[in-house]
Design an enzyme around this catalytic site. Structure first.
Site, mmCIF file in Angstrom:
data_model
loop_
_atom_site.group_PDB
_atom_site.id
_atom_site.type_symbol
_atom_site.label_atom_id
_atom_site.label_comp_id
_atom_site.label_asym_id
_atom_site.label_seq_id
_atom_site.Cartn_x
_atom_site.Cartn_y
_atom_site.Cartn_z
ATOM 1 N N HIS A 191 0.847 -1.146 0.013
ATOM 2 C CA HIS A 191 0.053 0.110 0.032
ATOM 3 C C HIS A 191 0.883 1.326 0.032
ATOM 4 O O HIS A 191 0.626 2.123 -0.708
ATOM 5 C CB HIS A 191 -0.989 0.082 1.291
ATOM 6 C CG HIS A 191 -2.079 -0.914 1.256
ATOM 7 N ND1 HIS A 191 -2.227 -2.135 0.528
ATOM 8 C CD2 HIS A 191 -3.462 -0.828 1.238
ATOM 9 C CE1 HIS A 191 -3.262 -2.595 0.480
ATOM 10 N NE2 HIS A 191 -4.246 -1.894 1.006
ATOM 11 N N HIS A 288 0.880 -2.086 8.733
ATOM 12 C CA HIS A 288 1.942 -2.581 8.454
ATOM 13 C C HIS A 288 2.892 -1.849 9.977
ATOM 14 O O HIS A 288 2.280 -1.168 10.510
ATOM 15 C CB HIS A 288 2.468 -2.198 7.468
ATOM 16 C CG HIS A 288 2.016 -3.011 6.109
ATOM 17 N ND1 HIS A 288 2.547 -3.994 5.772
ATOM 18 C CD2 HIS A 288 1.082 -2.791 5.303
ATOM 19 C CE1 HIS A 288 1.750 -4.678 4.799
ATOM 20 N NE2 HIS A 288 0.967 -3.870 4.526
#
Length: 416
Positions: A191, A288
């Site tokens: 992303h 993340h």
């Protein structure tokens, strides 16, 4: 019924006969006068205002954007890794923006940016397929880079650095997840890479719109140059002088047809850029870890730099955005050999103040009348000064009135 002589006298003094037609000879139709632009409509003005606002949002300096991305990915992610985060809708992986935008972001990128590149290159390339293919190949290069990094390299790193928790004998992520276990590895943030890379590509490709509105003025001047003053050696040429008549016709047609769509797509690209920044912020906060996001963002920035700042500037490359059959960007840049800025501004101010104005606009047509009046005043001052000098230097002392009219004898030759 007026006679021939009276008909001739009735003709206005500011017209002349040429080719059976009356031609205006006033100050509004002087030889060499450049054609005026067409009157802009309200819709045209509103569209320009919207495009100008989008340019202010999108065209933030690229170095500033990279600095903000780097600081956000490092410091923002580091802070969020140690803070308890609330459960909000944007922090869920199944939110509507993540599902319908981020997960298919590259498809949106190809659709929107591809249409923008196609229309702009078809215009500045005068419809030539070679120009269109060369500009579209930048999108192919970006797609290849996206696939190699996100679809191959990131997965390779994840498989090589991971292990299946609970069943170490399983050596790949797919089998581990199929068995119901968790694969623990260094998962580079796809992303972060995707959102940063898309934003930088949108900014670069959108630069083709810089100077786009000036093409209309260039076309108008070139039409005037070819139709009215093509035999005038003193007329300055435009950047379209090298185009053939057929290429110029295609350019005018494509520019008029495609420009409204180009403006609309540019606004959509701006919305995509803003949405990418919003989703990148959500990624920094909720998804993340800091090292994973920093690596993903660094790969995106490095890929952009190698392509747009190094490779695309060489001849053996697709070229930079805005490359066509003629240059239309940065035509008003000043060279270093010009006079200093302070001197130029004073000269411009002096020239501007010397012109008559109406509602704040200078009236160049009256400049000639003002210059003639100034010359007449200067001649009158010179004659007055000459008479004063004669009176100062003439010495009449010791002379007698011995002329026939009682004047000085020495002045008779001057009177004759």
């Amino acid at each position: 019924m007026p006679t021939g002589a009276s008909a001739k006298r009735a003709r206005p003094t500011n017209q002349s006969m040429k080719g059976g037609k009356f031609i205006e000879k006033g100050r509004w139709a002087a030889k060499g006068t450049k054609p005026l632009p067409e009157q802009a409509s309200v819709q045209h003005i509103l569209s320009l205002i919207i495009v100008h606002g989008c340019r202010k949002v999108l065209f933030i300096q690229t170095e500033v954007k990279i600095m903000l991305y780097s600081m956000g990915l490092f410091f923002g992610s580091l802070i969020c890794d140690f803070l308890p985060l609330p459960r909000v809708y944007m922090g869920q992986s199944d939110n509507v923006f993540n599902v319908y935008f981020v997960k298919v972001a590259w498809a949106w990128m190809i659709l929107v940016s591809g249409a923008f590149i196609l229309l702009t290159s078809a215009t500045i390339g005068c419809g030539y397929r070679t120009v269109i293919k060369r500009n579209m190949s930048r999108l192919v290069v970006g797609t290849v880079m996206w696939y190699l990094w996100s679809q191959w390299f990131f997965g390779y790193v994840e498989n090589r650095t991971g292990s299946c928790l609970g069943k170490a004998i399983i050596r790949n992520k797919y089998d581990c997840n199929q068995e119901g276990f968790h694969w623990h590895s260094f998962d580079i943030s796809g992303h972060a890479f995707l959102l940063v890379y898309i934003n930088l590509l949108i900014v670069e490709e959108a630069k083709a719109i810089v100077g786009w509105e000036g093409i209309r003025d260039i076309i108008r001047l070139e039409d005037h140059h070819r139709s009215e003053v093509q035999n005038d050696p003193g007329e300055s040429k435009t950047v379209l002088d090298t185009l053939s008549n057929d290429d110029l016709i295609v350019l005018k047609l494509n520019y008029e047809q495609f420009t409204p769509y180009i403006r609309g797509i540019f606004c959509i690209m701006t919305l995509m850029s803003v949405l990418s920044d919003v989703m990148l912020t959500c990624t920094i906060i909720f998804f993340h870890t800091m090292p994973q996001k920093v690596v993903g963002g660094a790969i995106a920035i490095g890929t952009w730099f190698v392509t747009y700042r190094v490779w695309f500037k060489s001849d053996a490359s697709p070229g930079l955005p805005g490359a066509g059959l003629f240059p239309y960007q940065n035509l008003k840049e000043k060279t270093k050999d010009q006079a200093p800025l302070r001197r130029r501004s004073s000269l411009c101010k002096e020239h501007k103040d010397s012109l008559p104005k109406f509602m704040g606009m200078p009236l160049y047509g009256l400049k000639k009348d003002i210059d003639e009046k100034k010359k007449e005043a200067e001649r009158a001052d010179e004659e007055k000064t000459g008479l004063e000098d004669f009176g100062e230097h003439a010495d009449f002392r010791g002379q007698t009135r011995n002329g026939p009219f009682g004047d000085f004898g020495s002045s008779r030759s001057w009177r004759r």
